[in-house]
Structures are given as structure tokens and as C-alpha cells.
Scaffold this motif. Sequence first.
Motif, mmCIF file in Angstrom:
data_model
loop_
_atom_site.group_PDB
_atom_site.id
_atom_site.type_symbol
_atom_site.label_atom_id
_atom_site.label_comp_id
_atom_site.label_asym_id
_atom_site.label_seq_id
_atom_site.Cartn_x
_atom_site.Cartn_y
_atom_site.Cartn_z
ATOM 1 N N GLY A 15 0.827 -1.200 0.000
ATOM 2 C CA GLY A 15 0.000 0.000 0.000
ATOM 3 C C GLY A 15 0.861 1.249 0.000
ATOM 4 N N ALA A 16 0.599 2.127 -0.969
ATOM 5 C CA ALA A 16 1.286 3.419 -1.025
ATOM 6 C C ALA A 16 0.233 4.492 -0.805
ATOM 7 C CB ALA A 16 1.988 3.595 -2.376
ATOM 8 N N GLY A 17 0.199 5.067 0.398
ATOM 9 C CA GLY A 17 -0.854 6.016 0.761
ATOM 10 C C GLY A 17 -0.725 7.336 0.037
ATOM 11 N N ARG A 18 0.482 7.894 0.020
ATOM 12 C CA ARG A 18 0.663 9.190 -0.623
ATOM 13 C C ARG A 18 0.489 9.063 -2.128
ATOM 14 N NH1 ARG A 18 6.346 10.872 0.460
ATOM 15 N NH2 ARG A 18 6.642 9.197 -1.027
ATOM 16 N N GLU A 19 0.987 7.990 -2.718
ATOM 17 C CA GLU A 19 0.909 7.808 -4.167
ATOM 18 C C GLU A 19 -0.378 7.108 -4.589
ATOM 19 O OE1 GLU A 19 3.346 8.920 -6.272
ATOM 20 O OE2 GLU A 19 4.363 9.791 -4.532
ATOM 21 N N LYS A 20 -1.184 6.688 -3.629
ATOM 22 C CA LYS A 20 -2.530 6.164 -3.896
ATOM 23 C C LYS A 20 -2.524 4.935 -4.804
ATOM 24 C CE LYS A 20 -4.522 10.790 -3.394
ATOM 25 N NZ LYS A 20 -3.231 11.460 -3.107
ATOM 26 N N ARG A 21 -1.706 3.964 -4.440
ATOM 27 C CA ARG A 21 -1.634 2.734 -5.226
ATOM 28 C C ARG A 21 -1.628 1.517 -4.292
ATOM 29 N NH1 ARG A 21 -2.299 6.061 -8.373
ATOM 30 N NH2 ARG A 21 -1.429 6.405 -10.432
ATOM 31 N N ILE A 22 -2.284 0.447 -4.755
ATOM 32 C CA ILE A 22 -2.248 -0.831 -4.048
ATOM 33 C C ILE A 22 -1.829 -1.896 -5.060
ATOM 34 C CG2 ILE A 22 -3.729 -2.645 -3.051
ATOM 35 C CD1 ILE A 22 -5.388 -0.396 -1.769
ATOM 36 N N TYR A 23 -0.908 -2.775 -4.661
ATOM 37 C CA TYR A 23 -0.585 -3.912 -5.517
ATOM 38 C C TYR A 23 -0.287 -5.121 -4.662
ATOM 39 C CZ TYR A 23 4.181 -1.891 -4.949
ATOM 40 O OH TYR A 23 5.348 -1.350 -4.461
ATOM 41 N N ALA A 24 -0.173 -6.285 -5.311
ATOM 42 C CA ALA A 24 -0.122 -7.518 -4.526
ATOM 43 C C ALA A 24 0.659 -8.605 -5.252
ATOM 44 C CB ALA A 24 -1.533 -8.015 -4.236
ATOM 45 N N ILE A 25 1.179 -9.528 -4.451
ATOM 46 C CA ILE A 25 1.728 -10.776 -4.985
ATOM 47 C C ILE A 25 1.000 -11.910 -4.279
ATOM 48 C CG2 ILE A 25 3.778 -12.199 -5.327
ATOM 49 C CD1 ILE A 25 5.478 -9.717 -4.861
ATOM 50 N N PRO A 26 0.200 -12.706 -5.003
ATOM 51 C CA PRO A 26 -0.466 -13.855 -4.377
ATOM 52 C C PRO A 26 0.571 -14.895 -3.932
ATOM 53 C CG PRO A 26 -1.355 -13.410 -6.584
ATOM 54 C CD PRO A 26 -0.102 -12.606 -6.434
ATOM 55 N N PRO A 27 0.163 -15.861 -3.103
ATOM 56 C CA PRO A 27 1.081 -16.941 -2.752
ATOM 57 C C PRO A 27 1.478 -17.726 -4.016
ATOM 58 C CG PRO A 27 -0.966 -17.059 -1.476
ATOM 59 C CD PRO A 27 -1.174 -16.037 -2.528
ATOM 60 N N HIS A 28 2.551 -18.460 -3.948
ATOM 61 C CA HIS A 28 2.975 -19.352 -5.034
ATOM 62 C C HIS A 28 3.001 -18.639 -6.386
ATOM 63 C CE1 HIS A 28 2.628 -22.481 -2.101
ATOM 64 N NE2 HIS A 28 1.361 -22.208 -1.900
ATOM 65 N N THR A 29 3.632 -17.467 -6.411
ATOM 66 C CA THR A 29 3.746 -16.702 -7.644
ATOM 67 C C THR A 29 5.222 -16.488 -7.946
ATOM 68 O OG1 THR A 29 1.666 -15.577 -7.173
ATOM 69 C CG2 THR A 29 3.128 -14.504 -8.741
ATOM 70 N N ASP A 30 5.555 -16.585 -9.244
ATOM 71 C CA ASP A 30 6.944 -16.358 -9.638
ATOM 72 C C ASP A 30 7.299 -14.884 -9.488
ATOM 73 O OD1 ASP A 30 7.427 -18.985 -10.233
ATOM 74 O OD2 ASP A 30 6.958 -18.794 -12.364
ATOM 75 N N VAL A 31 8.377 -14.618 -8.776
ATOM 76 C CA VAL A 31 8.871 -13.252 -8.616
ATOM 77 C C VAL A 31 10.353 -13.284 -8.946
ATOM 78 C CG1 VAL A 31 9.201 -11.323 -7.039
ATOM 79 C CG2 VAL A 31 7.183 -12.779 -6.800
ATOM 80 N N GLU A 32 10.685 -12.718 -10.110
ATOM 81 C CA GLU A 32 12.061 -12.807 -10.588
ATOM 82 C C GLU A 32 12.749 -11.460 -10.434
ATOM 83 O OE1 GLU A 32 12.269 -13.290 -14.821
ATOM 84 O OE2 GLU A 32 14.426 -12.922 -14.773
ATOM 85 N N SER A 33 13.865 -11.446 -9.706
ATOM 86 C CA SER A 33 14.667 -10.234 -9.605
ATOM 87 C C SER A 33 15.440 -10.085 -10.903
ATOM 88 C CB SER A 33 15.623 -10.323 -8.414
ATOM 89 O OG SER A 33 14.887 -10.547 -7.224
ATOM 90 N N LEU A 34 15.412 -8.863 -11.483
ATOM 91 C CA LEU A 34 15.996 -8.689 -12.805
ATOM 92 C C LEU A 34 17.511 -8.895 -12.791
ATOM 93 C CD1 LEU A 34 14.126 -5.590 -14.251
ATOM 94 C CD2 LEU A 34 13.490 -7.999 -14.313
ATOM 95 N N GLY A 35 18.002 -9.343 -13.902
ATOM 96 C CA GLY A 35 19.451 -9.522 -14.036
ATOM 97 C C GLY A 35 19.761 -9.887 -15.480
ATOM 98 N N PHE A 36 21.022 -10.162 -15.747
ATOM 99 C CA PHE A 36 21.451 -10.589 -17.074
ATOM 100 C C PHE A 36 22.083 -11.970 -16.957
ATOM 101 C CE2 PHE A 36 21.777 -5.948 -16.971
ATOM 102 C CZ PHE A 36 20.957 -5.616 -18.037
ATOM 103 N N GLU A 37 22.160 -12.672 -18.089
ATOM 104 C CA GLU A 37 22.740 -14.009 -18.057
ATOM 105 C C GLU A 37 24.145 -13.995 -17.472
ATOM 106 O OE1 GLU A 37 22.545 -15.974 -21.869
ATOM 107 O OE2 GLU A 37 20.350 -15.930 -21.803
ATOM 108 N N ASP A 38 24.953 -12.987 -17.878
ATOM 109 C CA ASP A 38 26.332 -12.955 -17.392
ATOM 110 C C ASP A 38 26.466 -12.141 -16.103
ATOM 111 O OD1 ASP A 38 25.559 -10.813 -18.898
ATOM 112 O OD2 ASP A 38 27.525 -10.442 -19.791
ATOM 113 N N TYR A 39 25.456 -11.346 -15.789
ATOM 114 C CA TYR A 39 25.439 -10.617 -14.515
ATOM 115 C C TYR A 39 24.104 -10.881 -13.819
ATOM 116 C CZ TYR A 39 29.681 -8.004 -15.615
ATOM 117 O OH TYR A 39 30.979 -7.655 -15.895
ATOM 118 N N PRO A 40 23.923 -12.099 -13.295
ATOM 119 C CA PRO A 40 22.633 -12.415 -12.686
ATOM 120 C C PRO A 40 22.429 -11.634 -11.397
ATOM 121 C CG PRO A 40 24.201 -14.177 -12.270
ATOM 122 C CD PRO A 40 24.885 -13.187 -13.162
ATOM 123 N N PHE A 41 21.188 -11.589 -10.961
ATOM 124 C CA PHE A 41 20.855 -10.940 -9.691
ATOM 125 C C PHE A 41 21.610 -11.631 -8.557
ATOM 126 C CE2 PHE A 41 18.114 -11.546 -5.894
ATOM 127 C CZ PHE A 41 18.231 -10.266 -5.373
#
Lengths: 287, 208
Positions: free
Chosen positions: A207-233
Motif C-alpha cells: 500500500g502506497a498512501g501518498r501515491e494512492k496505489r495498491i498492488y499484490a503478490i499472491p502466494p505461489h507466484t513467480d517473482v524474478e529479480s531482474l538480471g542478465f545471463e552474465d550478470y545475474p541478480f
Amino acid sequence: MSAQQIEYNIGYLDEQTKRMIRRTLLKAVAIPGFQVPFASREVPLPRGWGTGGVQLTAAIIGSDDVLKVIDQGADDTTNAVSIRAFFNLVAGVPTTTRTEDATIIQTRHRIPETPLGEGQIMVYQVPIPEPLRFLEPRETETRRMHALNEYGLMYVKLYEDIAKYGHIAKTYDYPVLVNDRYLMAPSPTPSFDNPKLHQSQALHIFGAGREKRIYAIPPHTDVESLGFEDYPFEPQSFDQPCAICGSTGVYLDQIITDNAGGAMYACSDSDHCERTAARADNEEAAS
Amino acid sequence: MNTTSTAVPTPGFADPPTEGQRVFRAILDALAHPGRSYRIAGPAQAPEALGTGLAAVALTLFDEEVSVWLHRTAAENPDVTSYLAFHTGARVATGHGSANFVLATPDTLPALDELALGTDDAPHQSATVVLDARTPGVGARFTATGPGIDGQAEIEAPWAPAGFLAAWTRNGALFPRGVDLLVASDDRVLALPRTTRLRAVSDQGQEA
């Protein structure tokens, strides 16, 4: 202390506001990682102190819940203590500092070290929900970029980090791709915590009160931190154990101990640290 | 149960903040765990054409900010319209194409792609279908995958209307646009968010 003068609705917010937040939250869960706008209300703490998280907690909390609040991992800081006391007052819910006893954990910028279980809800206080904001200041444009799945700009930023510093220099609010579609800011949690979001058993709501946004990640959901093949997260890691409880593989705070630059490193998760230290003491006493 | 055509609505929740919160958490849990059914406690009585399950969803999520499309039997029933008007203030939509919520039975469910689907910029501005599962559809069994599901889940769906799998697959292909589905009986709710992918399972348990 004088008697309470005003009888608040359960959870402080009025029912109409709760319904609006609840409808928003359902759409947020249905579209993982997408920032859903909502009509953020005033709550009795200043914007920037967790108004988004407080509104989310207020909209979901009930008498069956047990609430834990952490501020940078700690249960005993001003923000955490105040918010726990607030919901204890307006929702009459019991509070706890033990991660596994809580049904709702409101957090500012950490995910507990104790693994989260099914049925738990993590509520994040988010200052800047838009991961592209510092690359593209116009909201109209960032919305369009999300619509078009156009995240090249973020990869350019990560590439520039590598070109300049030899590695990806972002250590908190590290961008993630949710369910292979939406770029999302995990709020300024350290990148150490990013792997805990991937296929988590708990529901994560932001929840972002000042920016007035709500978002969510349900359980068992893929969450990938960005990276590159040669410079992975690569999440942050620490060489030494916690100076208090001796834990390894946890997130540590640097605590300056003298004027000569001396420092100690201790767990940021106060619940984990206290219990690990207590267990070690017991074992010592028993032996 | 109220069977006379009186315009005086039956009572709603006895304790709206507490009961609304419990029903909401069941709906939230259902949407976070697609295909799993959660217990909901509706109001003590409700118009027959709604049932306590749909009435609980309506009392929890509807207010004057939302528009609702009702299937014909409900729309022509003054018990239902006066109940929704009195307790929620929700506007009754004339067409299903613009409604925020669509209340339907398995045999009155409009084509999903005729409902509000949201836009690429604002995929949240799509309809939520609330399906009355008290009367069965043609029925089906599915295996489901997607966010909220650990691996895959089996869904027994007696409520599934004819052609549901094809319609749901088309809905999923629109992602991030698309409708979300709540399936409510008198005391249970399950949900399928637009991210859930379904495959048919035949009676022998073989995947078709």
C-alpha cells in the motif's frame, strides 16, 4: 489518562472506505504486480509514515487476527510500537512480536527471517510504488510502459550500473518481474529479502498512501529479480555472523560503536535475534 | 424465507463491520488460492433469488460506487432489487457490458468477452462475475495452474456452464485484461482470478 472520547469503527476507517479498499485489493490480487489506483484516505499518522500500509491493514483486520508490525526488521521501534498500539485500540486485536504467531504482519522494508506460512498476510508500507519513476517521471508514460510490457529502460539502468561500477549497484527496492509480466518495486526492502518473495506461501500486499496505489503478490507466484545471463541478480550477503545471537545467513545492521569507526553487526530482525540468543543461552545453561 | 412480493427488504448483516470483514477475508483468501473453497457466513435470511451466499458478497463489496448487472430472474424480482437498493445502494446496470459486478446463474451467464474487460492501461477496470452455484451447470472437472496455486490443483466444478472452459481460456488469453470470477453457494465461496489456467479432466481422471 482521560477516557477515550470517540468511539471509532473497527479498524478506524468507515465501512464505505473499507469496501473501496477491499474492491481495489481484490483486483490487485487478480493482476499480480499491477498497481491499482485507490482513493487514499487520511489516517492519523503523517504521509510517509505508513499510511498505505495502515489503510490496507485496517481494511483486512478482524477479531480473529494477530498483528505484528516491524520497522526495518525491529518490533521495538517507534513506528512499529505506535502502529501496533493503534490497531490494538481501534480494532481490539491482540498483537505479537513472534513471526509465526501473526496472521497479519505490517512491515516497513523487511521480510522476517522466520519463513512465512500459508494464510499469513504481509502488508508493506510503500513510499514510491512505481519502479520506473526515477527513469521516467511522467505517470502517463510509466502507465503506458506497463501496458506495453516495455521495460527496456530498466534493463538499460542495470546495464549502466554494470558499465560504471562493474556490478548492479542497487541494494534495496531491487526491481522484480511478477508472474513474468509486471515490473514491480518490492518497496525499499533490501535485495537480501527479494528471494523470499518468489513462490512464497504468504500473500503479500503493498500500500502506497501518498501515491494512492495498491498492488499484490499472491502466494505461489513467480517473482524474478531482474538480471542478465552474465550478470545475474545477486542478493546481498554478509561475511560475519550476528554479534548478538551468532546467526548467519540473515540480514545485519551496522551499528557504530565508537568515534574511531568501530562497528558491530547485528540482526535487523529483532524477533529472530532475541529468540536465537535466548535459545543459545538456554543450551548453555543446560550443558 | 421471504416469498411474498413485498418491497420491504429482509434484514442485512446484524453486525456489518464484523460480518463484512469475515466475508471479505474469505473472498480474499479464495482469490489468493484459486479453486479452493472457503466458508462464508451470510445474513440470517436473504431473498430467495440471491441466497445467503450472493447476499453476503453483495453486502460486503457493493455500495453506491458500483454498478451491478442482474440476471433476469433476479432483476425482475422486487425482493432482490429492493434488498440491493436498501442495503448497498448499488446501481443496477441495464447492460452487462459496463457493469462492475455481474450476478448470474450458470445458465444466464453472459459471454465473458462481452463484459467489461478493462484496458491495457487499466486492466483493473474489468467486471467481477459472481456466479450463483446453488443451481448446477453442465459441470466439469479441471486442473488449475497459476499464481496462488502450488503446482496444480484439482477443481470440481458442478457450476460450470456449457462452454465454460473455452470461454475461460479466451479470457485468460486477454491478460492483463479479463474478468475475475467468484463462485458462491449459500455458505461457500471459491474464486478464479483471470490468471488461473484451466485444463479439462475427463471422468476417467485422464487429462483431455
